[in-house]
Design an enzyme around this catalytic site. Structure first.
Site, PDB file in Angstrom:
ATOM      1  CG  HIS A  33      -1.882  -1.105   1.148  1.00  0.00           C
ATOM      2  ND1 HIS A  33      -1.809  -1.801   2.555  1.00  0.00           N
ATOM      3  CD2 HIS A  33      -2.869  -1.444   0.581  1.00  0.00           C
ATOM      4  CE1 HIS A  33      -2.999  -2.720   2.429  1.00  0.00           C
ATOM      5  NE2 HIS A  33      -3.445  -2.434   1.365  1.00  0.00           N
ATOM      6  N   GLY A 143      -2.733  -1.862  -7.837  1.00  0.00           N
ATOM      7  CA  GLY A 143      -1.678  -2.731  -7.827  1.00  0.00           C
ATOM      8  C   GLY A 143      -1.907  -3.938  -8.741  1.00  0.00           C
ATOM      9  CE  LYS A 145      -0.962  -9.948  -2.794  1.00  0.00           C
ATOM     10  NZ  LYS A 145      -2.279 -10.016  -2.707  1.00  0.00           N
ATOM     11  CG  ASP A 146      -5.273  -7.517  -5.726  1.00  0.00           C
ATOM     12  OD1 ASP A 146      -5.653  -8.441  -5.265  1.00  0.00           O
ATOM     13  OD2 ASP A 146      -4.546  -6.475  -5.100  1.00  0.00           O
ATOM     14  CD  GLN A 149      -8.823  -4.643  -6.748  1.00  0.00           C
ATOM     15  OE1 GLN A 149      -9.447  -5.578  -5.847  1.00  0.00           O
ATOM     16  NE2 GLN A 149      -7.929  -3.975  -6.284  1.00  0.00           N
ATOM     17  CB  SER A 182      -4.167  -6.748   4.808  1.00  0.00           C
ATOM     18  OG  SER A 182      -3.887  -5.671   4.147  1.00  0.00           O
TER      19      SER A 182
HETATM   20  P1  AMP Z   1      -6.425  -3.821  -0.355  1.00  0.00           P
HETATM   21  O1  AMP Z   1      -6.141  -3.190   0.820  1.00  0.00           O
HETATM   22  O2  AMP Z   1      -5.685  -5.376  -0.646  1.00  0.00           O
HETATM   23  O3  AMP Z   1      -7.415  -3.837  -1.130  1.00  0.00           O
HETATM   24  O4  AMP Z   1      -5.123  -3.298  -1.754  1.00  0.00           O
HETATM   25  C1  AMP Z   1      -5.302  -1.813  -2.034  1.00  0.00           C
HETATM   26  C2  AMP Z   1      -4.345  -1.697  -2.964  1.00  0.00           C
HETATM   27  O5  AMP Z   1      -3.102  -1.920  -2.882  1.00  0.00           O
HETATM   28  C3  AMP Z   1      -4.839  -2.581  -4.372  1.00  0.00           C
HETATM   29  O6  AMP Z   1      -4.746  -1.760  -5.487  1.00  0.00           O
HETATM   30  C4  AMP Z   1      -3.588  -3.633  -4.442  1.00  0.00           C
HETATM   31  O7  AMP Z   1      -3.567  -4.336  -5.578  1.00  0.00           O
HETATM   32  C5  AMP Z   1      -2.640  -3.037  -3.902  1.00  0.00           C
HETATM   33  N1  AMP Z   1      -1.683  -3.969  -3.145  1.00  0.00           N
HETATM   34  C6  AMP Z   1      -1.923  -4.881  -2.448  1.00  0.00           C
HETATM   35  N2  AMP Z   1      -0.808  -5.698  -1.965  1.00  0.00           N
HETATM   36  C7  AMP Z   1       0.322  -5.067  -2.646  1.00  0.00           C
HETATM   37  C8  AMP Z   1       1.676  -5.137  -2.896  1.00  0.00           C
HETATM   38  N3  AMP Z   1       2.359  -6.224  -2.246  1.00  0.00           N
HETATM   39  N4  AMP Z   1       2.428  -4.622  -3.681  1.00  0.00           N
HETATM   40  C9  AMP Z   1       1.732  -3.642  -4.496  1.00  0.00           C
HETATM   41  N5  AMP Z   1       0.486  -3.201  -4.233  1.00  0.00           N
HETATM   42  C10 AMP Z   1      -0.320  -3.964  -3.621  1.00  0.00           C
END
Ligand code: AMP
Length: 271
Positions: A33, A143, A145-146, A149, A182
């Site tokens: 994040h 990100g 990673k997703d 999405q 997370s």
């Molecule tokens: P989340 O809180 O899991 O919904 O993630 C919020 C954003 O952070 C999303 O756009 C994810 O793709 C990105 N994200 C989650 N983990 C990572 C990571 N390890 N590296 C880079 N971006 C990430």
């Protein structure tokens, strides 16, 4: 940093600002994040981060309630990163209005995670659209990673002619090649060891696919992951990031995509 929990108050604050960058999150902020947020702060005058664990994108209630929360720590991180606004809405603040845009779900939503998590991507695109309608950001940071999405949000934005640019961000990993997530907080030490082993197996498998130009064999890799302690393997697939096709052999523009469980915690990644 100013904190808002109510969209009317937030909108009143930002009504004369037309260059806000937006980083949506579900909180429990980690280095992944933080890299998105740092990029946004660097590229923009004003960065708004949201923290909202969206129940509508969870197909499993237990998973929703078990989602890690660390609001105090998150707030301190956001202050340190010089974020302008934090928006932490309630459920009704997000869902008590009718949206202007129609949710567009590209057929790629049926693939990979879409096969296993019913309504998940509708929930994701809908909630991101709601945030976009409230905030009207110039840029949104998401990100890789997703990847699915990110791709689906991009297609929805294009289809609806929304004036928000999607900035895709690289995946941040630790020394053991584990992508920060997370959900890592839900693993005990010995389970984390299993995760390291599983990711190492997947990384070695990818290298072998490339080096030996052999065909991908799902059952083979699935059994290896199960022996290493995965409870369940939803999918391991090669995806061509440009065509979204599933080649049998690992070629250019390809990544290995996978989803598996360690106890009841689901992990996804691609590399
Ligand atoms: P989340 O809180 O899991 O919904 O993630 C919020 C954003 O952070 C999303 O756009 C994810 O793709 C990105 N994200 C989650 N983990 C990572 C990571 N390890 N590296 C880079 N971006 C990430």
């Amino acid at each position: 940093m100013k904190l808002f929990t109510n969209k009317k108050k937030l909108q009143n604050e930002i009504k004369n600002t037309n260059n806000i960058s937006f980083v949506p999150t579900m909180g429990a902020l980690h280095k992944g994040h933080q890299s998105l947020i740092k990029k946004s702060v660097k590229m923009s005058n004003k960065t708004l981060v949201s923290i909202f664990v969206n129940p509508r994108q969870f197909d499993n209630k237990k998973d929703f309630f078990a989602y890690p929360k660390s609001f105090k720590k998150d707030k301190a991180i956001l202050e340190r990163l010089k974020v302008t606004y934090l928006y932490k809405p309630s459920y009704s603040d997000i869902y008590n209005f009718k949206t202007k845009n129609k949710i567009f779900l590209h057929p790629f939503s049926k693939k990979l995670c879409g096969k296993f998590r019913v309504n998940h991507f509708y929930g994701v695109v809908d909630v991101v659209n709601r945030f976009i309608e409230i905030i009207k950001p110039k840029k949104i940071f998401l990100g890789n990673k997703d990847f699915q999405q990110l791709f689906l949000v991009k297609k929805h934005i294009q289809k609806n002619g929304i004036n928000t640019k999607v900035i895709s961000c690289r995946t941040i990993r630790n020394k053991k090649f584990i992508a920060y997530s997370s959900r890592l907080k839900r693993l005990k030490k010995y389970e984390n060891k299993k995760l390291v082993e599983i990711i190492t197996i997947l990384n070695d498998y990818k290298k072998k696919l490339i080096r030996k130009r052999i065909r991908h064999n799902f059952n083979y890799i699935k059994n290896k992951l199960l022996s290493a302690g995965a409870k369940k393997v939803d999918y391991v697939e090669i995806i061509n990031l440009k065509s979204l096709k599933k080649p049998k052999v690992f070629g250019n523009n390809c990544n290995l995509f996978f989803a598996f469980y360690i106890k009841n915690v689901r992990f996804i990644d691609n590399f």
